[in-house]
Design an enzyme around this catalytic site. Sequence first.
Site, PDB file in Angstrom:
ATOM      1  N   GLY A  11       0.836  -1.213   0.000  1.00 29.50           N
ATOM      2  CA  GLY A  11       0.000   0.000   0.000  1.00 29.50           C
ATOM      3  C   GLY A  11       0.863   1.253   0.000  1.00 29.50           C
ATOM      4  O   GLY A  11       1.833   1.337   0.739  1.00 29.50           O
ATOM      5  N   ARG A  21      13.683   9.976  -2.405  1.00 25.72           N
ATOM      6  CA  ARG A  21      14.566  11.112  -2.715  1.00 25.72           C
ATOM      7  C   ARG A  21      15.800  11.093  -1.812  1.00 25.72           C
ATOM      8  O   ARG A  21      16.927  11.305  -2.273  1.00 25.72           O
ATOM      9  CB  ARG A  21      13.778  12.409  -2.510  1.00 25.72           C
ATOM     10  CG  ARG A  21      14.583  13.679  -2.627  1.00 25.72           C
ATOM     11  CD  ARG A  21      13.614  14.840  -2.435  1.00 25.72           C
ATOM     12  NE  ARG A  21      14.258  16.137  -2.417  1.00 25.72           N
ATOM     13  CZ  ARG A  21      14.719  16.727  -1.327  1.00 25.72           C
ATOM     14  NH1 ARG A  21      14.649  16.097  -0.160  1.00 25.72           N
ATOM     15  NH2 ARG A  21      15.259  17.926  -1.407  1.00 25.72           N
ATOM     16  N   PHE A  73       2.025  -8.357  -5.385  1.00 28.09           N
ATOM     17  CA  PHE A  73       2.565  -9.415  -6.251  1.00 28.09           C
ATOM     18  C   PHE A  73       2.749 -10.669  -5.401  1.00 28.09           C
ATOM     19  O   PHE A  73       3.860 -11.000  -4.978  1.00 28.09           O
ATOM     20  CB  PHE A  73       3.896  -8.928  -6.852  1.00 28.09           C
ATOM     21  CG  PHE A  73       4.556  -9.890  -7.796  1.00 28.09           C
ATOM     22  CD1 PHE A  73       3.867 -10.445  -8.873  1.00 28.09           C
ATOM     23  CD2 PHE A  73       5.891 -10.240  -7.622  1.00 28.09           C
ATOM     24  CE1 PHE A  73       4.490 -11.323  -9.740  1.00 28.09           C
ATOM     25  CE2 PHE A  73       6.523 -11.110  -8.482  1.00 28.09           C
ATOM     26  CZ  PHE A  73       5.817 -11.661  -9.548  1.00 28.09           C
ATOM     27  N   ASP A 103       4.221  -4.383   6.233  1.00 21.90           N
ATOM     28  CA  ASP A 103       4.728  -5.648   6.780  1.00 21.90           C
ATOM     29  C   ASP A 103       4.809  -6.754   5.731  1.00 21.90           C
ATOM     30  O   ASP A 103       5.713  -7.588   5.792  1.00 21.90           O
ATOM     31  CB  ASP A 103       3.947  -6.085   8.032  1.00 21.90           C
ATOM     32  CG  ASP A 103       2.459  -6.243   7.776  1.00 21.90           C
ATOM     33  OD1 ASP A 103       2.001  -5.907   6.667  1.00 21.90           O
ATOM     34  OD2 ASP A 103       1.758  -6.700   8.693  1.00 21.90           O
ATOM     35  N   THR A 125       3.927   2.862   5.461  1.00 20.39           N
ATOM     36  CA  THR A 125       2.511   2.477   5.506  1.00 20.39           C
ATOM     37  C   THR A 125       1.778   3.460   6.401  1.00 20.39           C
ATOM     38  O   THR A 125       2.346   3.933   7.393  1.00 20.39           O
ATOM     39  CB  THR A 125       2.311   1.043   6.067  1.00 20.39           C
ATOM     40  OG1 THR A 125       0.925   0.862   6.386  1.00 20.39           O
ATOM     41  CG2 THR A 125       3.114   0.787   7.329  1.00 20.39           C
ATOM     42  N   ASP A 127      -0.584   2.588   8.228  1.00 21.75           N
ATOM     43  CA  ASP A 127      -1.228   1.807   9.293  1.00 21.75           C
ATOM     44  C   ASP A 127      -0.489   1.835  10.630  1.00 21.75           C
ATOM     45  O   ASP A 127      -1.068   1.461  11.655  1.00 21.75           O
ATOM     46  CB  ASP A 127      -1.392   0.350   8.844  1.00 21.75           C
ATOM     47  CG  ASP A 127      -2.281   0.214   7.622  1.00 21.75           C
ATOM     48  OD1 ASP A 127      -3.143   1.089   7.420  1.00 21.75           O
ATOM     49  OD2 ASP A 127      -2.121  -0.760   6.864  1.00 21.75           O
ATOM     50  N   ASP A 129       1.706  -0.183  11.702  1.00 21.22           N
ATOM     51  CA  ASP A 129       1.648  -1.538  12.255  1.00 21.22           C
ATOM     52  C   ASP A 129       2.959  -2.306  12.102  1.00 21.22           C
ATOM     53  O   ASP A 129       2.967  -3.528  12.047  1.00 21.22           O
ATOM     54  CB  ASP A 129       0.495  -2.311  11.596  1.00 21.22           C
ATOM     55  CG  ASP A 129       0.645  -2.413  10.080  1.00 21.22           C
ATOM     56  OD1 ASP A 129       1.546  -1.759   9.503  1.00 21.22           O
ATOM     57  OD2 ASP A 129      -0.136  -3.151   9.458  1.00 21.22           O
ATOM     58  N   ARG A 162     -27.287  14.107  14.334  1.00 26.02           N
ATOM     59  CA  ARG A 162     -27.086  12.811  13.707  1.00 26.02           C
ATOM     60  C   ARG A 162     -25.878  12.133  14.360  1.00 26.02           C
ATOM     61  O   ARG A 162     -24.980  12.825  14.868  1.00 26.02           O
ATOM     62  CB  ARG A 162     -26.774  13.086  12.231  1.00 26.02           C
ATOM     63  CG  ARG A 162     -26.732  11.892  11.343  1.00 26.02           C
ATOM     64  CD  ARG A 162     -26.212  12.295   9.967  1.00 26.02           C
ATOM     65  NE  ARG A 162     -27.192  13.008   9.158  1.00 26.02           N
ATOM     66  CZ  ARG A 162     -26.864  13.877   8.206  1.00 26.02           C
ATOM     67  NH1 ARG A 162     -25.599  14.180   7.962  1.00 26.02           N
ATOM     68  NH2 ARG A 162     -27.799  14.465   7.494  1.00 26.02           N
ATOM     69  N   ARG A 171      -5.716  -1.578   8.997  1.00 30.82           N
ATOM     70  CA  ARG A 171      -5.686  -3.041   8.970  1.00 30.82           C
ATOM     71  C   ARG A 171      -6.005  -3.583  10.356  1.00 30.82           C
ATOM     72  O   ARG A 171      -7.085  -3.365  10.845  1.00 30.82           O
ATOM     73  CB  ARG A 171      -4.344  -3.533   8.455  1.00 30.82           C
ATOM     74  CG  ARG A 171      -4.257  -3.274   6.959  1.00 30.82           C
ATOM     75  CD  ARG A 171      -3.804  -4.472   6.227  1.00 30.82           C
ATOM     76  NE  ARG A 171      -2.412  -4.264   5.887  1.00 30.82           N
ATOM     77  CZ  ARG A 171      -1.651  -5.141   5.266  1.00 30.82           C
ATOM     78  NH1 ARG A 171      -2.139  -6.300   4.935  1.00 30.82           N
ATOM     79  NH2 ARG A 171      -0.418  -4.853   4.969  1.00 30.82           N
ATOM     80  N   GLY A 185     -11.996  14.340  18.732  1.00 31.52           N
ATOM     81  CA  GLY A 185     -13.007  14.416  19.785  1.00 31.52           C
ATOM     82  C   GLY A 185     -14.159  13.445  19.596  1.00 31.52           C
ATOM     83  O   GLY A 185     -15.317  13.776  19.869  1.00 31.52           O
ATOM     84  N   ALA A 186     -13.845  12.222  19.142  1.00 28.04           N
ATOM     85  CA  ALA A 186     -14.919  11.235  18.943  1.00 28.04           C
ATOM     86  C   ALA A 186     -15.440  10.741  20.295  1.00 28.04           C
ATOM     87  O   ALA A 186     -14.696  10.678  21.276  1.00 28.04           O
ATOM     88  CB  ALA A 186     -14.399  10.059  18.121  1.00 28.04           C
ATOM     89  N   GLU A 187     -16.712  10.391  20.324  1.00 26.69           N
ATOM     90  CA  GLU A 187     -17.330   9.927  21.573  1.00 26.69           C
ATOM     91  C   GLU A 187     -17.010   8.456  21.857  1.00 26.69           C
ATOM     92  O   GLU A 187     -16.888   8.056  23.004  1.00 26.69           O
ATOM     93  CB  GLU A 187     -18.857  10.100  21.509  1.00 26.69           C
ATOM     94  CG  GLU A 187     -19.365  11.477  21.866  1.00 26.69           C
ATOM     95  CD  GLU A 187     -19.113  12.518  20.782  1.00 26.69           C
ATOM     96  OE1 GLU A 187     -18.780  12.137  19.645  1.00 26.69           O
ATOM     97  OE2 GLU A 187     -19.236  13.720  21.081  1.00 26.69           O
ATOM     98  N   GLU A 222     -11.263  -0.238  10.244  1.00 26.48           N
ATOM     99  CA  GLU A 222     -11.764  -1.142   9.194  1.00 26.48           C
ATOM    100  C   GLU A 222     -11.684  -2.602   9.675  1.00 26.48           C
ATOM    101  O   GLU A 222     -10.925  -2.919  10.573  1.00 26.48           O
ATOM    102  CB  GLU A 222     -10.926  -0.957   7.917  1.00 26.48           C
ATOM    103  CG  GLU A 222      -9.452  -1.309   8.099  1.00 26.48           C
ATOM    104  CD  GLU A 222      -8.612  -1.057   6.848  1.00 26.48           C
ATOM    105  OE1 GLU A 222      -9.161  -0.964   5.747  1.00 26.48           O
ATOM    106  OE2 GLU A 222      -7.380  -0.962   6.998  1.00 26.48           O
TER     107      GLU A 222
END
Length: 319
Positions: A11, A21, A73, A103, A125, A127, A129, A162, A171, A185-187, A222
Amino acid sequence: IKKIGVLTSGGDAPGMNAALRAVVRTALGKGLEVYGIRDGYLGLHQNRISKLERFDVSNMINRGGTFLGSARFPEFKEKSVREEAIENLKEHGIEALVVVGGDGSYMGAKALTEMGFPCIGLPGTIDNDITGTDYTIGFHSALNTVLDAIDRLRDTCSSHHRISIVEIMGRYCGDLTIQASIGGGAEFTVIPEKEFDEEELISAISNDVEQGKDHGIIAITEHVTDVNALARRIESRTGLETRATILGHTQRGGAPCAFDRVMASQMGAFAVDLLLKGEGGRCVGIQSNKLVHHDIIESIENMSRPFNQELYDLTKTLS
Ligand code: ADP
């Protein structure tokens, strides 16, 4: 050592170009020849290898993606395919390879190293991870992109009373979700490292709604659950309109942020220095603000990334 190769694989991530560079310019500055391999291990196997000059990486520092291209690949897991790839490298006189990737790409670099061809891995990446590094190239850029999206969603979900579910990449690593949750600031925060209990989540949201809360943001990594189905179930239980937004590949694109540009440049230069010192089979990282390198085989087989429980707890404290 006179000739090295460089490729990006898996990715893509903002900052990969800055790393390329730095590899190219550091190597040329130290009298090495550098060869760019197109489209990762696929191009390596197809022998799409060409010499890079200083100007090939001009105007690259600020560009997202990777100018060398990247690919998946799976055939590279086969030894015979890797043997052919090593033949291509030898044909060009290339003695070592810098691999910028995640990874999966590290597995390829490890396999080549085990076959006697020294590779250096750079963690590329979004991620975050990869073992042996606090941060990967691209993580902070993607984090800023996610925050921007959450800010926009917050405007509209507070206007429309909403609930907004935001599905974030990573991942099987919750770092991007945790930090986006704190910064945005997510609940509620749902990550792969913690078992997902949907009933517990919906009860907690219902509880908040009963107390008068009329909007909210749920940050979720995800692959944990179907976010559209989750939105329908939350809506039916709470009576509040609930929508899921899957940020998807928008998180992978865009210009690299300052942190990624600088860190990728440092790591790229460091990789060349390691090769010049005769150190092959290493992977580069940054730990406690210092550049480090670990054995690539050892790091894949035996090291694991520590989970930042304190940061996860902070998402709850602040929600
Ligand atoms: P990422 O590097 O972003 O994790 P992938 O998991 O798709 O992305 O891996 C990138 C590429 O690395 C694969 O398409 C494949 O060419 C190579 N690769 C992955 N796993 C292995 C392995 N076990 N052995 C050799 N090559 C591998």
